[in-house]
Design an enzyme around this catalytic site. Structure first.
Site, mmCIF file in Angstrom:
data_model
loop_
_atom_site.group_PDB
_atom_site.id
_atom_site.type_symbol
_atom_site.label_atom_id
_atom_site.label_comp_id
_atom_site.label_asym_id
_atom_site.label_seq_id
_atom_site.Cartn_x
_atom_site.Cartn_y
_atom_site.Cartn_z
ATOM 1 N N TYR A 186 44.032 47.943 51.671
ATOM 2 C CA TYR A 186 44.633 46.693 52.159
ATOM 3 C C TYR A 186 45.212 45.935 50.961
ATOM 4 O O TYR A 186 44.864 44.798 50.667
ATOM 5 C CB TYR A 186 43.624 45.839 52.939
ATOM 6 N N LEU A 187 46.099 46.629 50.270
ATOM 7 C CA LEU A 187 46.553 46.180 48.955
ATOM 8 C C LEU A 187 47.410 44.922 49.023
ATOM 9 O O LEU A 187 48.150 44.707 49.978
ATOM 10 C CB LEU A 187 47.365 47.308 48.295
ATOM 11 N N HIS A 246 46.297 43.822 43.465
ATOM 12 C CA HIS A 246 46.093 45.258 43.209
ATOM 13 C C HIS A 246 47.309 45.851 42.500
ATOM 14 O O HIS A 246 47.178 46.664 41.587
ATOM 15 C CB HIS A 246 45.918 46.030 44.524
ATOM 16 N N GLN A 295 31.661 41.288 39.210
ATOM 17 C CA GLN A 295 31.834 42.740 39.314
ATOM 18 C C GLN A 295 32.256 43.326 37.954
ATOM 19 O O GLN A 295 31.751 44.360 37.529
ATOM 20 C CB GLN A 295 32.887 43.057 40.381
ATOM 21 N N SER A 348 43.310 37.977 48.035
ATOM 22 C CA SER A 348 42.149 38.747 48.448
ATOM 23 C C SER A 348 42.466 39.370 49.797
ATOM 24 O O SER A 348 43.129 38.739 50.633
ATOM 25 C CB SER A 348 40.947 37.800 48.609
ATOM 26 N N SER A 349 41.979 40.586 50.000
ATOM 27 C CA SER A 349 42.207 41.228 51.294
ATOM 28 C C SER A 349 41.585 40.397 52.413
ATOM 29 O O SER A 349 42.043 40.418 53.549
ATOM 30 C CB SER A 349 41.608 42.632 51.298
HETATM 31 O O1 PAF Z 1 36.786 45.519 43.946
HETATM 32 C C1 PAF Z 1 36.758 46.379 44.868
HETATM 33 O O2 PAF Z 1 37.696 46.520 45.646
HETATM 34 C C2 PAF Z 1 35.527 47.256 45.032
HETATM 35 O O3 PAF Z 1 34.358 46.554 44.787
HETATM 36 C C3 PAF Z 1 35.583 48.559 44.190
HETATM 37 C C4 PAF Z 1 35.583 48.247 42.705
HETATM 38 C C5 PAF Z 1 36.821 49.338 44.549
HETATM 39 C C6 PAF Z 1 34.351 49.428 44.488
HETATM 40 O O4 PAF Z 1 34.273 49.774 45.830
#
Ligand code: PAF
Length: 277
Positions: free
Chosen positions: A29-30, A34, A150, A182-183
């Protein structure tokens, strides 16, 4: 661009790529955030691999795994335009066969902030990212600053487990009014979408007060909280000012400090952050 669904095929095609390989892990869902990662990977590496995999193990039982937005065809068109060499999009069974029972877990920093609100989340993230690193074997992997914790957790995993790659963090891409891409923004109705700008406004307020000399983290948290509470559709999960490596809450702001927050707008939980440096 090749689209690959199995680990065996990914490994076979990986052998034909020119080194070094840049890797962008995504859940699909870019959006432009991304694409900025893909662009940076493209600029820094002769070969680019992108994964599209909605990872079930990073969602809690009450979370949105089943309804997480998916648009594979559109994603593939965008990645083709971004000059991706290989798209790796395995099924859940390919990544987690029935006998799967090994986990990668980063300690204390996984339990704070997002980890406190979403207990098994980072165990799922680090496990899948470690697996993807093993499969794709990139020289560099690209992550957005939007998911600040993350990035801190993945950097810690890479250091502690001596993984042979560089983690590159790219700036958060924002909508014109400041909302971080954000998606999950797709869940917001028009009224909520307008209200959601309060996250970035509160971060900017903290940034402004800090640059004007306010070093008391409690005061900064308070002003952010007061601003968000004026928005009737917003419910605060946390407002944090923490050390950007240990993620421990600060009394006095000492740069680089991570100002981060999670706020529900209606039913949609959004996160955002800035770094004071
Ligand atoms: O940030 C994300 O989209 C996810 O947490 C990742 C890093 C692809 C891991 O599933």
């Amino acid at each position: 661009m090749k689209v690959v669904e199995t680990i065996a095929e990914m490994r076979r095609l990986r052998l034909e790529l020119t080194e070094p390989v840049g890797f962008v892990p995504t859940m699909g869902y870019l959006h432009d955030g991304h694409l900025a990662l893909v662009k940076r990977a493209r600029a820094e590496n002769p070969s680019v691999v992108v994964s599209l995999f909605v990872n079930p193990t990073q969602f809690g039982p009450q979370e949105d795994f089943a309804s997480y937005p998916r648009a594979t065809r559109r994603d593939l068109t965008m990645l083709e335009k971004g000059k991706t060499d290989i798209v790796f999009m395995p099924s859940v069974a390919e990544v987690y066969p029935p006998q799967f029972d090994s986990w990668v877990e980063v300690g204390k920093i996984s339990q704070r902030l997002e980890g406190a609100a979403r207990p098994a989340h980072f165990r799922g993230v680090t496990t899948v990212v470690a697996k993807l690193f093993n499969i794709v074997q990139p020289a560099k992997a690209y992550f957005g600053q939007k998911d600040a914790q993350q990035v801190v957790v993945i950097r810690k995993m890479v250091t502690d487990l001596n993984m042979n790659l560089e983690v590159v963090t790219c700036p958060t891409v924002r909508e014109p009014d400041g909302l971080a891409m954000s998606s999950r923004n797709t869940y917001l109705n028009p009224e909520e979408r307008r209200a959601a700008v309060v996250l970035y406004e509160s971060l900017k307020l903290a940034q402004r007060q800090w640059s004007q000399g306010e070093k008391d983290a409690a005061k900064l948290r308070q002003t952010m909280t007061a601003l968000i509470q004026k928005q009737p559709l917003a419910t605060i999960d946390y407002v944090s000012i923490a050390d950007n490596e240990t993620l421990e809450e600060l009394d006095k702001v000492k740069p680089p400090a991570l100002v981060s927050l999670a706020v529900k707008i209606g039913k949609t939980r959004l996160i955002d952050n800035v770094i004071l440096e």
